[in-house]
Design a protein around this motif. Structure first.
Motif, PDB file in Angstrom:
ATOM      1  N   GLN A   1       0.828  -1.206   0.000  1.00 54.46           N
ATOM      2  CA  GLN A   1       0.000   0.000   0.000  1.00 54.46           C
ATOM      3  C   GLN A   1       0.867   1.263   0.000  1.00 54.46           C
ATOM      4  O   GLN A   1       0.533   2.257  -0.669  1.00 54.46           O
ATOM      5  CB  GLN A   1      -0.922  -0.003   1.235  1.00 54.46           C
ATOM      6  N   ILE A   2       1.970   1.240   0.717  1.00 54.33           N
ATOM      7  CA  ILE A   2       2.885   2.384   0.739  1.00 54.33           C
ATOM      8  C   ILE A   2       3.445   2.645  -0.659  1.00 54.33           C
ATOM      9  O   ILE A   2       3.571   3.801  -1.098  1.00 54.33           O
ATOM     10  CB  ILE A   2       4.036   2.148   1.749  1.00 54.33           C
ATOM     11  N   THR A   3       3.791   1.564  -1.361  1.00 55.46           N
ATOM     12  CA  THR A   3       4.318   1.707  -2.722  1.00 55.46           C
ATOM     13  C   THR A   3       3.283   2.364  -3.637  1.00 55.46           C
ATOM     14  O   THR A   3       3.599   3.293  -4.400  1.00 55.46           O
ATOM     15  CB  THR A   3       4.718   0.329  -3.289  1.00 55.46           C
TER      16      THR A   3
ATOM     17  N   LEU B   1      -4.443   9.459  -6.634  1.00 55.52           N
ATOM     18  CA  LEU B   1      -5.187   8.299  -7.122  1.00 55.52           C
ATOM     19  C   LEU B   1      -5.497   7.346  -5.978  1.00 55.52           C
ATOM     20  O   LEU B   1      -6.598   6.777  -5.905  1.00 55.52           O
ATOM     21  CB  LEU B   1      -4.375   7.582  -8.201  1.00 55.52           C
ATOM     22  N   TYR B   2      -4.540   7.186  -5.060  1.00 54.54           N
ATOM     23  CA  TYR B   2      -4.751   6.291  -3.917  1.00 54.54           C
ATOM     24  C   TYR B   2      -5.918   6.780  -3.068  1.00 54.54           C
ATOM     25  O   TYR B   2      -6.772   5.991  -2.645  1.00 54.54           O
ATOM     26  CB  TYR B   2      -3.468   6.226  -3.080  1.00 54.54           C
TER      27      TYR B   2
ATOM     28  N   HIS C   1      -5.072   1.611   8.421  1.00 54.24           N
ATOM     29  CA  HIS C   1      -5.896   2.429   7.518  1.00 54.24           C
ATOM     30  C   HIS C   1      -5.748   3.909   7.854  1.00 54.24           C
ATOM     31  O   HIS C   1      -5.588   4.750   6.947  1.00 54.24           O
ATOM     32  CB  HIS C   1      -7.359   1.998   7.625  1.00 54.24           C
ATOM     33  N   PHE C   2      -5.782   4.230   9.136  1.00 57.45           N
ATOM     34  CA  PHE C   2      -5.618   5.622   9.570  1.00 57.45           C
ATOM     35  C   PHE C   2      -4.271   6.184   9.107  1.00 57.45           C
ATOM     36  O   PHE C   2      -4.186   7.307   8.597  1.00 57.45           O
ATOM     37  CB  PHE C   2      -5.718   5.706  11.096  1.00 57.45           C
ATOM     38  N   LEU C   3      -3.216   5.395   9.274  1.00 56.63           N
ATOM     39  CA  LEU C   3      -1.877   5.857   8.892  1.00 56.63           C
ATOM     40  C   LEU C   3      -1.782   6.081   7.389  1.00 56.63           C
ATOM     41  O   LEU C   3      -1.229   7.106   6.936  1.00 56.63           O
ATOM     42  CB  LEU C   3      -0.835   4.837   9.352  1.00 56.63           C
ATOM     43  N   LEU C   4      -2.297   5.148   6.595  1.00 56.61           N
ATOM     44  CA  LEU C   4      -2.221   5.270   5.142  1.00 56.61           C
ATOM     45  C   LEU C   4      -2.995   6.487   4.639  1.00 56.61           C
ATOM     46  O   LEU C   4      -2.502   7.241   3.787  1.00 56.61           O
ATOM     47  CB  LEU C   4      -2.750   3.991   4.483  1.00 56.61           C
TER      48      LEU C   4
ATOM     49  N   GLU D   1       7.180   3.951  10.093  1.00 56.94           N
ATOM     50  CA  GLU D   1       6.503   4.977   9.285  1.00 56.94           C
ATOM     51  C   GLU D   1       5.753   5.960  10.184  1.00 56.94           C
ATOM     52  O   GLU D   1       5.769   7.179   9.942  1.00 56.94           O
ATOM     53  CB  GLU D   1       5.544   4.289   8.312  1.00 56.94           C
ATOM     54  N   SER D   2       5.112   5.443  11.240  1.00 55.16           N
ATOM     55  CA  SER D   2       4.359   6.308  12.160  1.00 55.16           C
ATOM     56  C   SER D   2       5.290   7.223  12.946  1.00 55.16           C
ATOM     57  O   SER D   2       4.980   8.411  13.154  1.00 55.16           O
ATOM     58  CB  SER D   2       3.540   5.446  13.130  1.00 55.16           C
ATOM     59  N   LEU D   3       6.420   6.702  13.410  1.00 54.33           N
ATOM     60  CA  LEU D   3       7.355   7.515  14.188  1.00 54.33           C
ATOM     61  C   LEU D   3       7.963   8.629  13.342  1.00 54.33           C
ATOM     62  O   LEU D   3       8.147   9.754  13.823  1.00 54.33           O
ATOM     63  CB  LEU D   3       8.459   6.628  14.770  1.00 54.33           C
ATOM     64  N   LEU D   4       8.279   8.330  12.074  1.00 55.55           N
ATOM     65  CA  LEU D   4       8.803   9.375  11.185  1.00 55.55           C
ATOM     66  C   LEU D   4       7.747  10.445  10.945  1.00 55.55           C
ATOM     67  O   LEU D   4       8.058  11.648  10.946  1.00 55.55           O
ATOM     68  CB  LEU D   4       9.235   8.736   9.859  1.00 55.55           C
ATOM     69  N   PHE D   5       6.506  10.027  10.768  1.00 56.76           N
ATOM     70  CA  PHE D   5       5.404  10.978  10.582  1.00 56.76           C
ATOM     71  C   PHE D   5       5.211  11.822  11.843  1.00 56.76           C
ATOM     72  O   PHE D   5       4.982  13.038  11.776  1.00 56.76           O
ATOM     73  CB  PHE D   5       4.132  10.209  10.239  1.00 56.76           C
ATOM     74  N   LEU D   6       5.333  11.166  13.008  1.00 50.14           N
ATOM     75  CA  LEU D   6       5.191  11.897  14.272  1.00 50.14           C
ATOM     76  C   LEU D   6       6.308  12.930  14.427  1.00 50.14           C
ATOM     77  O   LEU D   6       6.069  14.053  14.900  1.00 50.14           O
ATOM     78  CB  LEU D   6       5.221  10.907  15.439  1.00 50.14           C
ATOM     79  N   ALA D   7       7.524  12.569  14.023  1.00 47.91           N
ATOM     80  CA  ALA D   7       8.648  13.517  14.094  1.00 47.91           C
ATOM     81  C   ALA D   7       8.382  14.739  13.213  1.00 47.91           C
ATOM     82  O   ALA D   7       8.665  15.880  13.604  1.00 47.91           O
ATOM     83  CB  ALA D   7       9.939  12.828  13.674  1.00 47.91           C
ATOM     84  N   LYS D   8       7.834  14.513  12.025  1.00 44.34           N
ATOM     85  CA  LYS D   8       7.505  15.640  11.135  1.00 44.34           C
ATOM     86  C   LYS D   8       6.425  16.534  11.752  1.00 44.34           C
ATOM     87  O   LYS D   8       6.448  17.752  11.581  1.00 44.34           O
ATOM     88  CB  LYS D   8       7.036  15.104   9.779  1.00 44.34           C
TER      89      LYS D   8
END
Length: 542
Positions: free
Chosen positions: A33-35, A43-44, A64-67, A103-110
């Motif tokens: 899904q990330i790809t 589109l996603y 689902h929430f993260l995506l 992926e969640s931790l990187l998003f949280l850092a941002k």
């Protein structure tokens, strides 16, 4: 009991395997899904239910929430609520979904970066580095070290930037460029740009560009980096072309500021003052970030030069004041150590946490040792108890043998000669010297062992006696029940001769349970009902 333990262990292993397989399937689904998301986030979003769920109950809802949040971030520069993002991280940690955690931790850092919360931003990245180190994910480590390097370059600490950039490069030194994912390839191209190898950086960026389309989330960044590389090599026309492509889609203010400020310089360098003035105004419009960087200083110096050539003294003075103001902010940041303090604070927190973890481990180890010692003691006591029972059983068997001596029955008197009692007692003397010494003395006292010429093995004579005494019983069962083994035939012959179960056990030097087991096997082989009298059944079927 042993069978139950084995079954329990097998069940646990199967459950663990099932859980691991399920986690692998969830992570594979997430990576796919990330790809798709990175290739075309718009589109996603159009193909999935983009409704945001804030009450997360399981890993499926959290994924689902993260995506959806990531897709909205790439399309609309959207940041989800931190509390929900932290809850999703907790769910991923509990389910051991590593890729989702990272992926969640990187998003949280941002998200913390947007809020200027440097301490929590560092904590999120350091935690992600710990997780990536545990699974030895080289590409994730490269991404995370690169992120820390970018944090330091924002704070103008070139030494620390070089340190983390070097760590990032070391992580992927053994990975071929074509085997890296897109984000790692971009990081590699940036590293060549940082060290001044503009030609190599531009070649890699062109290679990445050829492998993706315009909808990819990295497309604009690649165009911008190409523009910066061309700017560094003073290829103004090509630089303008690349940066014009980069600003077509909406981007963050700091991204647009960089593009427009470089375009200002490029147009100014080719004497296109109209476009230079246009992009100068746009750059000033997008200069909304309170943090200062070298690009802003150079831009306002260029604006001052541009104003001087246009004889606009007020504008020149204003631009010079802005450049001086940013120099002062830069000097204050260089004298400060906010990023170092944040990392040191996190390191101290981790050290304290590790100390508490070790202390807890030692406690559990002590309790486990005590528990194991208790189990060992119980096993030892149980073993001694079994040995005591075995001694009692031996006493009963020897007492039974003594009783056999006085039996007048002709068949029993005959069979007594046929068993290896002397050999068994000799073995008993050798293996149970201390525990059975009294019993052996008693046997010797009654002269049961010494000079007893009856204690020899004469099974053949015994079988002949059975045939003579009981109408060829031995020959009959040998012929009609050939499936019976030697021990089972002995048992049948002794039973027809009138031996009791405990007497047979004593003669065989085995337990009563073993005799019953032999009887059960005989019933199965001669197809007698459970509990049936074996001798009667054999004689009836004669």
């Amino acid at each position: 009991m042993k069978k139950q333990s084995i079954y329990f262990l097998v069940i646990i292993i199967l459950l663990v395997q099932t859980s691991c397989q399920q986690n692998n399937e969830e992570e594979d689904f997430f990576n796919n899904q990330i790809t798709l998301l990175e290739n075309n986030p718009r589109l996603y979003l159009s193909k999935i239910d983009s409704t945001q769920v804030t009450n997360l109950n399981n890993s499926k809802e959290a994924t689902h929430f993260l995506l959806v949040s990531l897709a909205n971030y790439y399309v609309n520069n959207y940041y989800p609520p931190k509390e929900v993002l932290q809850k999703s991280i907790h769910i991923f940690t509990k389910k051991k979904l590593i890729q989702q955690q990272l992926e969640s931790l990187l998003f949280l850092a941002k998200t913390y970066k947007k809020e200027k919360n440097l301490k929590l931003e560092v904590q999120a990245i350091e935690k992600a580095i710990d997780i990536a180190s545990q699974i030895e994910d080289k590409e994730w480590l490269c991404c995370l070290y690169g992120y820390l390097g970018d944090m330091y370059i924002r704070k103008y600490n070139m030494l620390k930037f070089i340190k983390y950039q070097t760590l990032a490069n070391q992580c992927i030194k053994d990975i071929a460029f074509r085997d890296m994912d897109i984000s790692t390839q971009v990081q590699t191209a940036k590293s060549f740009l940082y060290i001044g190898n503009h030609k190599k950086s531009y070649e890699l960026l062109n290679l990445i560009e050829s492998s993706i389309d315009k909808n990819n989330i990295y497309y604009n960044e690649i165009k911008c980096l190409q523009g910066i590389t061309l700017f560094k090599t003073k290829q103004w026309a090509l630089c303008i072309e690349k940066l014009q492509e980069a600003i077509i889609l909406s981007q963050t203010d700091d991204f647009l500021f960089v593009c427009h400020s470089i375009l200002t310089y490029c147009y100014y360098s080719i004497n296109d003052l109209a476009n230079a003035n246009k992009h100068r105004k746009l750059a000033i419009e997008y200069d909304t970030d309170s943090e200062t960087n070298f690009a802003e200083i150079e831009f306002y110096k260029l604006c001052a030069e541009f104003a001087r050539e246009n004889n606009n003294t007020d504008n020149q003075i204003d631009c010079l004041y802005k450049a001086i103001e940013r120099y002062e902010i830069l000097l204050r940041n260089l004298n400060g150590s906010s990023l170092d303090e944040a990392i040191q604070a996190y390191t101290h927190f981790c050290d304290k946490k590790n100390y508490e973890k070790k202390l807890s481990t030692y406690k559990y180890a002590a309790l486990s040792s005590l528990f194991i010692a208790s189990i060992g003691l119980l096993i030892y006591i149980n073993k001694k108890r079994k040995q005591a029972y075995q001694i009692v059983a031996l006493q009963q068997q020897i007492q039974t043998l003594e009783g056999l001596k006085s039996i007048k029955n002709e068949a029993k008197a005959f069979i007594l000669r046929d068993f290896e009692v002397a050999k068994q007692i000799a073995m008993l003397r050798y293996t149970q010297k201390e525990q059975c010494s009294k019993l052996l003395k008693d046997l010797e006292k009654f002269s049961f062992i010494k000079n007893n010429d009856l204690l020899t093995t004469q099974w053949d004579n015994f079988y002949k006696h059975i045939d003579l005494s009981f109408d060829n019983f031995y020959s009959m069962i040998k012929e009609k029940h050939s499936s019976l083994n030697e021990k089972e035939i002995q048992l049948c012959c002794m039973m027809i001769a009138g031996f009791k179960t405990e007497e047979i056990a004593a003669i065989w030097m085995q337990s009563i349970f073993s005799v019953h087991k032999y009887k059960t096997n005989i019933r199965k082989k001669i197809k007698a009902p459970d509990g049936a009298n074996i001798i009667k059944f054999i004689l009836q079927k004669k």
